[in-house]
Structure formats: C-alpha cells, structure tokens
Design a protein around this motif. Structure first.
Motif, PDB file in Angstrom:
ATOM      1  N   VAL A  15       1.339  -1.192  -0.078  1.00 26.06           N
ATOM      2  CA  VAL A  15      -0.179  -0.218   0.088  1.00 26.06           C
ATOM      3  C   VAL A  15       1.217   0.786  -0.117  1.00 26.06           C
ATOM      4  O   VAL A  15       1.710   1.463   0.859  1.00 26.06           O
ATOM      5  CB  VAL A  15      -1.062   0.012   1.177  1.00 26.06           C
ATOM      6  N   GLN A  16       0.321   2.545  -0.925  1.00 27.08           N
ATOM      7  CA  GLN A  16       1.686   3.563  -0.994  1.00 27.08           C
ATOM      8  C   GLN A  16       0.476   4.052  -0.172  1.00 27.08           C
ATOM      9  O   GLN A  16      -1.278   4.530  -0.401  1.00 27.08           O
ATOM     10  CB  GLN A  16       1.604   4.169  -1.862  1.00 27.08           C
ATOM     11  N   ILE A  17       0.597   5.372  -0.051  1.00 23.76           N
ATOM     12  CA  ILE A  17      -0.136   6.632   0.635  1.00 23.76           C
ATOM     13  C   ILE A  17      -0.038   8.102  -0.550  1.00 23.76           C
ATOM     14  O   ILE A  17       0.610   8.213  -0.735  1.00 23.76           O
ATOM     15  CB  ILE A  17       0.121   7.416   1.491  1.00 23.76           C
ATOM     16  N   ILE A  49      -4.379  -6.573   3.058  1.00 17.27           N
ATOM     17  CA  ILE A  49      -4.972  -4.613   2.831  1.00 17.27           C
ATOM     18  C   ILE A  49      -5.511  -3.853   4.173  1.00 17.27           C
ATOM     19  O   ILE A  49      -5.013  -3.067   4.446  1.00 17.27           O
ATOM     20  CB  ILE A  49      -5.815  -4.769   1.609  1.00 17.27           C
ATOM     21  N   ALA A  50      -6.182  -4.455   4.931  1.00 23.05           N
ATOM     22  CA  ALA A  50      -6.577  -4.076   6.213  1.00 23.05           C
ATOM     23  C   ALA A  50      -5.302  -4.325   7.056  1.00 23.05           C
ATOM     24  O   ALA A  50      -4.823  -2.827   7.365  1.00 23.05           O
ATOM     25  CB  ALA A  50      -7.757  -4.683   6.803  1.00 23.05           C
ATOM     26  N   ASN A  51      -4.711  -5.440   7.370  1.00 23.15           N
ATOM     27  CA  ASN A  51      -3.177  -4.809   7.355  1.00 23.15           C
ATOM     28  C   ASN A  51      -2.224  -3.949   6.732  1.00 23.15           C
ATOM     29  O   ASN A  51      -1.611  -3.358   7.525  1.00 23.15           O
ATOM     30  CB  ASN A  51      -2.631  -6.640   8.361  1.00 23.15           C
ATOM     31  N   ALA A  52      -2.313  -3.500   5.640  1.00 26.57           N
ATOM     32  CA  ALA A  52      -1.330  -2.849   5.069  1.00 26.57           C
ATOM     33  C   ALA A  52      -1.552  -1.347   5.566  1.00 26.57           C
ATOM     34  O   ALA A  52      -0.992  -0.435   5.997  1.00 26.57           O
ATOM     35  CB  ALA A  52      -1.191  -2.952   3.525  1.00 26.57           C
ATOM     36  N   PHE A  53      -3.014  -0.963   6.093  1.00 24.70           N
ATOM     37  CA  PHE A  53      -3.666   0.093   6.194  1.00 24.70           C
ATOM     38  C   PHE A  53      -3.564   0.663   6.602  1.00 24.70           C
ATOM     39  O   PHE A  53      -3.101   1.531   7.567  1.00 24.70           O
ATOM     40  CB  PHE A  53      -5.491   0.420   5.392  1.00 24.70           C
ATOM     41  N   LYS A  54      -3.615  -0.306   8.174  1.00 20.84           N
ATOM     42  CA  LYS A  54      -3.033  -0.136  10.067  1.00 20.84           C
ATOM     43  C   LYS A  54      -1.123   0.268  10.050  1.00 20.84           C
ATOM     44  O   LYS A  54      -0.767   1.142  10.776  1.00 20.84           O
ATOM     45  CB  LYS A  54      -2.747  -1.361  10.059  1.00 20.84           C
ATOM     46  N   ALA A  55      -0.712  -0.476   8.572  1.00 22.56           N
ATOM     47  CA  ALA A  55       0.763   0.110   9.222  1.00 22.56           C
ATOM     48  C   ALA A  55       1.034   1.518   8.159  1.00 22.56           C
ATOM     49  O   ALA A  55       1.777   2.256   8.895  1.00 22.56           O
ATOM     50  CB  ALA A  55       1.603  -1.030   8.332  1.00 22.56           C
ATOM     51  N   ALA A  56      -0.515   1.709   7.780  1.00 22.68           N
ATOM     52  CA  ALA A  56       0.336   3.134   6.883  1.00 22.68           C
ATOM     53  C   ALA A  56      -0.085   3.794   7.901  1.00 22.68           C
ATOM     54  O   ALA A  56       0.048   5.230   7.744  1.00 22.68           O
ATOM     55  CB  ALA A  56      -0.727   3.082   5.313  1.00 22.68           C
ATOM     56  N   THR A  57      -1.837   3.836   8.505  1.00 19.17           N
ATOM     57  CA  THR A  57      -2.033   5.084   8.756  1.00 19.17           C
ATOM     58  C   THR A  57      -2.077   4.855  10.885  1.00 19.17           C
ATOM     59  O   THR A  57      -2.295   5.732  11.346  1.00 19.17           O
ATOM     60  CB  THR A  57      -3.514   4.793   8.716  1.00 19.17           C
ATOM     61  N   GLY A  58      -1.636   3.492  11.165  1.00 14.86           N
ATOM     62  CA  GLY A  58      -2.014   3.438  12.600  1.00 14.86           C
ATOM     63  C   GLY A  58      -3.484   2.651  13.082  1.00 14.86           C
ATOM     64  O   GLY A  58      -3.511   2.361  13.953  1.00 14.86           O
ATOM     65  N   ASN A  59      -4.700   3.141  12.301  1.00 19.27           N
ATOM     66  CA  ASN A  59      -5.890   3.118  12.689  1.00 19.27           C
ATOM     67  C   ASN A  59      -5.986   1.754  12.370  1.00 19.27           C
ATOM     68  O   ASN A  59      -6.183   0.721  10.935  1.00 19.27           O
ATOM     69  CB  ASN A  59      -6.313   3.833  11.730  1.00 19.27           C
ATOM     70  N   ARG A  60      -6.431   0.374  13.796  1.00 19.38           N
ATOM     71  CA  ARG A  60      -6.840  -0.996  12.736  1.00 19.38           C
ATOM     72  C   ARG A  60      -8.669  -1.055  12.373  1.00 19.38           C
ATOM     73  O   ARG A  60      -9.138  -0.086  13.016  1.00 19.38           O
ATOM     74  CB  ARG A  60      -7.010  -1.875  14.551  1.00 19.38           C
ATOM     75  N   LEU A  61      -8.816  -1.142  11.315  1.00 18.88           N
ATOM     76  CA  LEU A  61      -9.859  -1.597  10.919  1.00 18.88           C
ATOM     77  C   LEU A  61     -10.232  -2.731  11.156  1.00 18.88           C
ATOM     78  O   LEU A  61     -10.346  -3.324  11.086  1.00 18.88           O
ATOM     79  CB  LEU A  61     -10.052  -1.488   9.265  1.00 18.88           C
TER      80      LEU A  61
END
Length: 722
Positions: free
Chosen positions: A590-592, A689-701
């Motif tokens: 994932v990239q921002i 992708i949820a775990n990647a989003f957590k790595a990117a944003t710090g937020n757990r989905l």
C-alpha cells in the motif's frame, strides 16, 4: 512410469457400443464414484442425440474425441479442466478434443454441482480412470488386430504404436474396441508424464464468448415462448393484498398477467414489454411479518454477542481459567454487512411445463436439487423433468438456490405456455439470497509471552454455523480454545456467498492475529509460524489444514513479496488462510496518495496441489483477490423497513478497473491431488489490505466495507510505519 489403479466402476456400468449411425465408439462412464445400477444404454443407441444423452466419451472413426462435461460452468473453468483430466489419460491431442455441456443425468453422474470449489478435487481420480480405461480398450483392440500383447503397445496423441513401429489411430480400432471386455485394472500416468494436465489450455468456450454466440441462459430461445417479468413484494415481510392490471394489459406486447403465490407475473412477447407491463401494475401490499432494518440488526447481533445463548462448536481446555490467569487480554469485535451477489447475468430460466414433460433450461449451480424442488412444487414425478444447463454469467453462490427456476416453472404451469423468466437488475438486488450480516468477537489470553486462551464467537443473521469453521487455524495450536455461535432468524433470505464461511472470518481472524502480535511485541509472521509448529504431528483428526503446507506458502510469500524490505513509503500487510482444502498466503503493498492509502500490489502464494490448468488457475486466483478487495473496500448493503437500500449500481459500489492492483501469483509445485481454487484467494485479501492500511495509518479497521469509515483511512499528520 505409471501407477496401477483399481477401477471404481464396474464392467456392467461401463457402457460401450459401436452401433452408432455415424460409426465410432461410445463409452459411458461415471464421473465420481461408480456407475449407478440404474444406468442403462438407450434402447436404440443408433438414434442417440448426444445433446440429450451425455454420460459418454465419443470417439469417431476419424479419431476426433467428444467429451461431455457434466458439471455446471459458472466461470470456474470446469468445462475445460474436467475434460482435460479425461483427455490426459486417454492420451489424445487436445486439439482433437471437442467439449459439450452435459444435461442433468442422475443415472450416470453424481455431484452435478458447482459449489465449494470441489469439482476437480472430487473428479481427479475417477475422471482420469475414465480416460485410462478408454485408452486401454483401444490398445487391447489394436493388440488383438496385430496379434501382439497389449504391453508391447504405446500410445501418443491418439495413435497406437507396437514394437515393430506399426501404427493405428484410435479411429481405426473403435469398432473392435467396443466388442472387448472392459478392463478392471488400468494404469494412470505419473505426473511427470503429463502433456495436457499442468499446461495452459484456453477456455473451451472462449471463441463463442467473444463472438457473442449462444451460451448463456439469457441467450436461450424456443419457438412459441413468452417472456415473463415478476412483481415481487417491495420489502421483506409484505404480502400481496390486491392488484390492478388494467394498464398493464393495454401495453403492446403483453399477452397475459398471472398471479402466483405472493407475486404477479407479466407475460409478453419480449423482455422490454414484460418489464414495462410489470412497472404498470398497481399493487397493494400489507405487512405480513416484521419489517426489519439494518440498525435493528446491528443491535440484535451485539445482544447475541453479549448473551449466553450459544451453541459451542468446539471446546478445548478451559478458556475461563486461561482468561482468569492471563497477564493480558486482547479483545476485538468485527462486523460485516449483508451483501448481494450481483452476477453479471441476472437470474433467468426457461420452463415449458406440459402434461407429459417439464423442460427446463438455464443457469443453475444445483440442477439435481432444483429438479427435485420443481417436481415437489408441481406434484410431478422428477423423471418427467429434463433439465439442460447453460453457461452462467457468474454464480458466486446465488445460483445454488433455484427460486427463480421454481418461479419460471410455476408461471409456465399456470399460463400453459413455454416461459422465459428474466430478472431485471433491480429484481436481482431487491429479491436476492444475500450474504448474512455477521459480527465476530475474538478474545485471546496472553500469559508469559504465550497465547494461552482463544475464544471466537459468531453472531449471525439466520445462518447458525454458516460463517464459522471451528477446525481451521488456529484450532489445535492453542491449548484453551473455544468456538461459539448464535443466530437470529430473519425473514430476509440469506445464503452462501463466494467463499462461504470464510469470506469475512478470514479478515476478522487475520486482523486479530496482527493485533495480538502487536500486543505481544513479536513478529507477526513468526507468531503464526510458531503456532503452526504446535500443530505438527497432531493426532487430532478434526484439524483440516496442514501446518506444513501453510508454513510453506508463508515462507514463499515472504520471499516473493520482499516482506519487510520495501522502500520507505510502501506499507505491507500479511495474511495466510486455509479454506476449500487450499492454503493461501498474501501480502498487500500500500502507498499513500492524496492522503489516502491505495493498494498497489498483492503477492499471492497458493498450494492447491497439482495445478490442472495454470492459465485457468491464474484467472481464478486473480479474480478472487479482486473480488475480495472490492467487497472489503466498498461492498455495503442494508435494509430499511424490510426494503433493500440499493437496487442498482448507482447506489451499490463495486471495485473499478483503475482500482485493481498489480497481482503476482505463485503456485507451490507438488504432485499432491488438486484442491479447491475458485474461492480460496478471496478470504485473505481483505485481511492483507487491512493490515497494510494499519501499517500506513496506525488505524485498525474492524468493520467492512472500509470506505464506510473513510476517516480511518486518512493518513495521520505524523507518518506511522508498522
């Protein structure tokens, strides 16, 4: 080198004859277990119509081979891959093979079902035995003609050769082969000798698909048929009180209006007139049962999670003691909405009900069960039903349910006409068999740096035990382990959706494992590998996954994805899951972009045993990943007063072409029997992708779809690298 395998069908059941009007050999076979004792050749086989009687391989005098594919084709590729198994052992050139779709034939076939990714798994040995038996009969006929022992003969691409170098084509000996005894023992090829299996074979229907030839249910036409469109209750829980069809009958093309059950069918000379007539109906609906809403469902599911009325599916050790003694407890609740199936081809079916016969044609995943249901509905003998399967423009579990077939049959029976029922997209979404809304609560106990307790609880709308597999990972890896289920019975129709049981559970559990690793301050991948070590050598036969095979896909995906080695600005998420007898590991990159995380790439490693058709397998894996990402990100569906909140794609969001990431797929190369492939790549995609989003944003989905809470996807002021 070959392996000798005992046949699973009897000589009597292995039908063969050469008395075809066109000449050649007709070989009957059972595809999965044994020919049914009821299986008999037609009285006059010379008049055989191969479109109507299909449990056979046909070998013509010119050596051309026709193989009849019995299972429904929904895009999973079995119409190509199942005949490949037969052709491999028959030892013919694939270019000389023609494939035809079989009809429902319970005398000669078993498990004519498209569901659970099980067709190749169940057909692997029997289909190969079928081809090998036919080949041996041809070899025996050639050997007799030459006066040599069959062991002195070899085959290649439909040609038999003896030790003197003399050759005969299969077409040269088909008549003689039909007169010989059926061999009871045949030899199957060693996988290293495969020439068709393991090779890329294009879809047998691809030319017809891209040129628009008739293949799908919507394409089917019969002289004299009318089209039907049905008006259904606008909300679950309503019943038809009265209706006025005066305006409908004025519409050009409308030929009749028929009330059946709680619905009204408009019959017309074309679909547009039928749908236009349906829209002109004036109906009065009253409340029959409770009209339910999504907000109410959410509260019901939460109450079920908090309640004590559960069914325990598995209980190892004592979780209460484990939690009481824990140094730390981690607990999370995950929620998923209802989802429609949204097949590209809406529901449709042809039915012609007469006094002597019920003729059914169309796209259905469960032809046998549906035929029985039609027979029961109309109080007819199921032997009177002739059901033909067309190719399906998507199934995803929706076409496991034959409600639309029953509807077509009932309308035809009442109207005394051949009827083609066609759903509009709005019909499809408003009167579906939806994936049920589900909540999972997962709780784990940590003691002295080890996971000592694990409690998984499911609360579901309708489907008790629908969304939970108690013997999948981490079952067997944690001493105190318990799985409970609770459900609420709703009048909203629910059922299987692609990768049933696991499509959302994988996201919940694999997200939770990442959270556990964070709480324990250990490597998330290594934590899973350590748990797998505890399952190796287990004598617990309830465990369905292989720790060794899961371990291998994890190691390979870590290597192939460059796990932990990406440049700054690329965030990765990991997931590994077992379902449909297949082990899969995925890593999402994932990239921002513009302050939001974007999935750029997914690396996937699959162990599904021998890959019969790599080209088709790749399509299945990539399609599953795209489907998994799309619905995890965007799929949202609910109800207000029993009425679906979306009836078309203007209000129901699907993934778009530009949002599809690059996908790299690797298959573990082994010679183990094939396992499922149409579904296993989907469940871990959302978790990765949820775990990647957590790595990117710090937020757990914890809730799907992820875009329902876009603030959780926004990049924080300070970049957080997980």
């Amino acid at each position: 080198m070959s392996t000798s395998t005992k046949m699973t069908f009897s000589r009597r059941g292995f039908i063969r004859t050469s008395s075809l009007a066109s000449g050649g050999l007709l070989i009957g076979f059972n595809l999965f277990t044994a020919c049914s004792p009821k299986a008999k050749p037609p009285v006059d086989i010379s008049q055989l119509d191969f479109n109507d009687f299909n449990a056979f391989i046909k070998i013509a005098d010119n050596g051309a081979v026709t193989i009849f594919s019995p299972n429904p084709e929904i895009g999973q590729g079995v119409k190509t891959s199942m005949p490949m198994l037969i052709a491999e052992e028959l030892d013919v050139a694939w270019d000389n093979v023609y494939v035809k779709q079989g009809i429902l034939d319970t005398n000669n076939y078993t498990r004519q079902v498209a569901g659970g990714s099980q067709s190749i798994r169940f057909g692997w040995e029997p289909l190969r035995q079928t081809g090998a038996t036919a080949r041996q009969m041809l070899v025996n006929a050639a050997a007799a003609k030459w006066g040599v022992d069959p062991s002195e003969c070899t085959t290649k691409e439909g040609v038999i050769t003896n030790e003197k170098g003399e050759t005969l084509g299969y077409g040269d000996v088909v008549k003689e082969a039909a007169q010989l005894e059926v061999p009871e023992n045949v030899s199957l090829k060693d996988p290293k000798d495969f020439t068709i299996i393991k090779s890329d074979v294009k879809n047998v229907d691809i030319d017809k698909i891209i040129t628009g030839q008739s293949l799908f249910g919507l394409d089917y036409k019969k002289e004299g048929m009318v089209y039907a469109s049905s008006l259904r209750p606008p909300a679950f829980g309503q019943k038809l009180e009265s209706f006025d069809d005066s305006e409908t009958r004025k519409i050009s093309g409308v030929v009749d209006v028929v009330k059946f059950g709680n619905k009204i069918a408009v019959l017309a000379t074309d679909t547009w007139s039928a749908m236009k007539g349906k829209n002109a109906l004036k109906a009065v609906w009253t409340e029959d049962t409770k009209l339910e809403s999504t907000a109410e469902h959410d509260k019901i599911l939460t109450d079920l999670l908090n309640g004590s009325k559960v069914e325990t599916l598995r209980k190892d050790g004592d979780i209460k003691k484990a939690f009481a003694a824990a140094d730390k407890i981690v607990e999370r609740t995950y929620h998923s909405p209802f989802l429609p199936h949204n097949c590209m081809e809406p529901m449709n079916f042809f039915a012609d009900v007469t006094e002597d016969k019920i003729h059914l044609v169309g796209p259905i995943q469960t032809p046998e069960r549906t035929a029985n249901d039609v027979a029961e509905l109309l109080n007819r003998d199921v032997k009177q039903i002739h059901l033909e399967m067309t190719r399906m423009g998507g199934g995803f579990g929706r076409r496991l349910y034959g409600d639309f077939v029953l509807e077509a049959a009932e309308i035809s029976n009442l109207a005394k006409k051949p009827v083609k029922l066609v759903f509009s997209r709005e019909d499809d979404m408003m009167d579906g068999i939806y994936r049920p809304a589900i909540k999972y609560r997962i709780k784990a106990a940590i003691k002295d740096g080890e996971i000592t307790g694990y409690h998984l609880k499911e609360a579901s709308i309708n489907s008790n035990m629908y969304g939970l597999i108690p013997n999948f990972f981490p079952a067997g890896a944690i001493e105190n382990y318990q799985v409970d289920v609770a459900n609420y019975q709703s009048n909203i129709t629910t059922g299987a959706w692609r990768a049933p049981y696991t499509n959302f559970l994988a996201f919940a559990e694999q997200s939770f494992f990442d959270e556990l690793a964070e709480a324990m301050e250990v490597d998330r991948v290594q934590m899973r590998l350590d748990l797998l070590q505890k399952v190796k050598g287990t004598t617990d036969d309830r465990i369905q996954y292989s720790p060794e095979r899961m371990e291998e896909v994890i190691h390979v995906v870590v290597d192939k994805s460059g796990w932990g080695k990406k440049e700054a600005g690329t965030f990765q998420g990991f997931a590994a899951y077992y379902c449909h007898n297949t082990h899969v590991a995925e890593v999402a990159d994932v990239q921002i972009e513009n302050g939001m995380p974007v999935v750029k790439k997914v690396t996937c490693v699959v162990d599904c045993g021998i890959v019969v058709n790599p080209l088709g397998a790749l399509n299945q894996v990539e399609g599953g990943i795209i489907d998994g990402i799309g619905h995890a990100m965007y799929g949202d569906f609910g109800f207000e007063e029993g009425k679906p909140l979306a009836n078309n794609f203007d209000r129901y969001r699907l993934i778009r072409m530009k949002e599809i990431p690059a996908i790299e797929t690797y298959f573990i190369q082994n010679n183990l029997s094939p396992t499922g492939l149409g579904e296993p790549a989907l469940p871990p995609a959302g978790a990765a992708i949820a775990n990647a989003f957590k790595a990117a944003t710090g937020n757990r989905l914890t809730e799907q779809p992820f875009m329902k809470n876009p603030d959780l996807l926004k990049m924080p002021e300070k970049e957080i690298i997980g």
